[in-house]
Design a protein around this motif. Structure first.
Motif, PDB file in Angstrom:
ATOM      1  N   PRO A  15      -0.035   5.017   2.809  1.00  0.00           N
ATOM      2  CA  PRO A  15      -1.458   4.853   3.110  1.00  0.00           C
ATOM      3  C   PRO A  15      -1.786   3.441   3.577  1.00  0.00           C
ATOM      4  O   PRO A  15      -1.146   2.477   3.192  1.00  0.00           O
ATOM      5  CB  PRO A  15      -2.139   5.167   1.781  1.00  0.00           C
ATOM      6  CG  PRO A  15      -1.101   5.046   0.735  1.00  0.00           C
ATOM      7  CD  PRO A  15       0.214   5.292   1.411  1.00  0.00           C
ATOM      8  N   GLU A  16      -2.781   3.340   4.434  1.00  0.00           N
ATOM      9  CA  GLU A  16      -3.252   2.055   4.939  1.00  0.00           C
ATOM     10  C   GLU A  16      -4.394   1.510   4.101  1.00  0.00           C
ATOM     11  O   GLU A  16      -4.635   0.312   4.088  1.00  0.00           O
ATOM     12  CB  GLU A  16      -3.695   2.193   6.396  1.00  0.00           C
ATOM     13  CG  GLU A  16      -2.561   2.514   7.341  1.00  0.00           C
ATOM     14  CD  GLU A  16      -1.525   1.420   7.417  1.00  0.00           C
ATOM     15  OE1 GLU A  16      -1.901   0.235   7.510  1.00  0.00           O
ATOM     16  OE2 GLU A  16      -0.332   1.738   7.365  1.00  0.00           O
ATOM     17  N   THR A  17      -5.147   2.405   3.459  1.00  0.00           N
ATOM     18  CA  THR A  17      -6.259   1.995   2.593  1.00  0.00           C
ATOM     19  C   THR A  17      -6.228   2.805   1.311  1.00  0.00           C
ATOM     20  O   THR A  17      -5.706   3.921   1.279  1.00  0.00           O
ATOM     21  CB  THR A  17      -7.632   2.201   3.268  1.00  0.00           C
ATOM     22  OG1 THR A  17      -7.814   3.596   3.538  1.00  0.00           O
ATOM     23  CG2 THR A  17      -7.766   1.404   4.548  1.00  0.00           C
ATOM     24  N   ALA A  18      -6.789   2.221   0.268  1.00  0.00           N
ATOM     25  CA  ALA A  18      -6.936   2.929  -1.004  1.00  0.00           C
ATOM     26  C   ALA A  18      -8.273   2.536  -1.608  1.00  0.00           C
ATOM     27  O   ALA A  18      -8.642   1.367  -1.595  1.00  0.00           O
ATOM     28  CB  ALA A  18      -5.794   2.585  -1.954  1.00  0.00           C
ATOM     29  N   ARG A  19      -9.020   3.522  -2.100  1.00  0.00           N
ATOM     30  CA  ARG A  19     -10.323   3.295  -2.715  1.00  0.00           C
ATOM     31  C   ARG A  19     -10.258   3.764  -4.171  1.00  0.00           C
ATOM     32  O   ARG A  19      -9.787   4.868  -4.440  1.00  0.00           O
ATOM     33  CB  ARG A  19     -11.408   4.077  -1.989  1.00  0.00           C
ATOM     34  CG  ARG A  19     -12.780   3.987  -2.653  1.00  0.00           C
ATOM     35  CD  ARG A  19     -13.798   4.881  -1.967  1.00  0.00           C
ATOM     36  NE  ARG A  19     -13.910   4.600  -0.554  1.00  0.00           N
ATOM     37  CZ  ARG A  19     -14.774   3.736  -0.019  1.00  0.00           C
ATOM     38  NH1 ARG A  19     -15.601   3.075  -0.800  1.00  0.00           N
ATOM     39  NH2 ARG A  19     -14.811   3.551   1.280  1.00  0.00           N
TER      40      ARG A  19
END
Length: 101
Positions: A15-19
């Motif tokens: 993944p490139e982003t994680a929230r």
């Protein structure tokens, strides 16, 4: 229990982003940052130190928590770079993203 939402570039890779949502029954804002970065690194939050990522080296976790937690306005938005990850902490979540550098 925290909830991690990961986004990718569509290639099926890491993944490139994680929230990670924080507050309420979830983690503190600083722990949400740690969990989001751990998701991108691919390790458990407790193992980030072994990867050379220590949040306290970049920001005082207690100060971050105090700045973001229980704000009467929803406009809080803290941005920082942690070990090459761009991090934004808002009133209800922390988002970590791989830096373009």
């Amino acid at each position: 229990m925290s909830s991690v939402t990961a986004g990718s570039d569509g290639s099926g890779s890491v993944p490139e982003t994680a929230r990670v949502r924080h507050g309420g029954s979830g983690p503190s804002p600083s722990l949400a940052v740690v969990e989001a970065i751990a998701e991108l690194v691919g390790v458990a939050p407790a193992d980030l130190r072994e990867e050379g990522v220590v949040l306290y080296d970049y920001v005082d976790p207690d100060a971050l928590n105090a700045l973001v937690t229980d704000r009467s306005d929803a406009d809080v938005d803290v941005s920082l770079i942690v070990a090459g990850y761009e991090v934004r902490v808002g009133p209800d979540s922390a988002v970590a993203r791989r830096s373009g550098n």
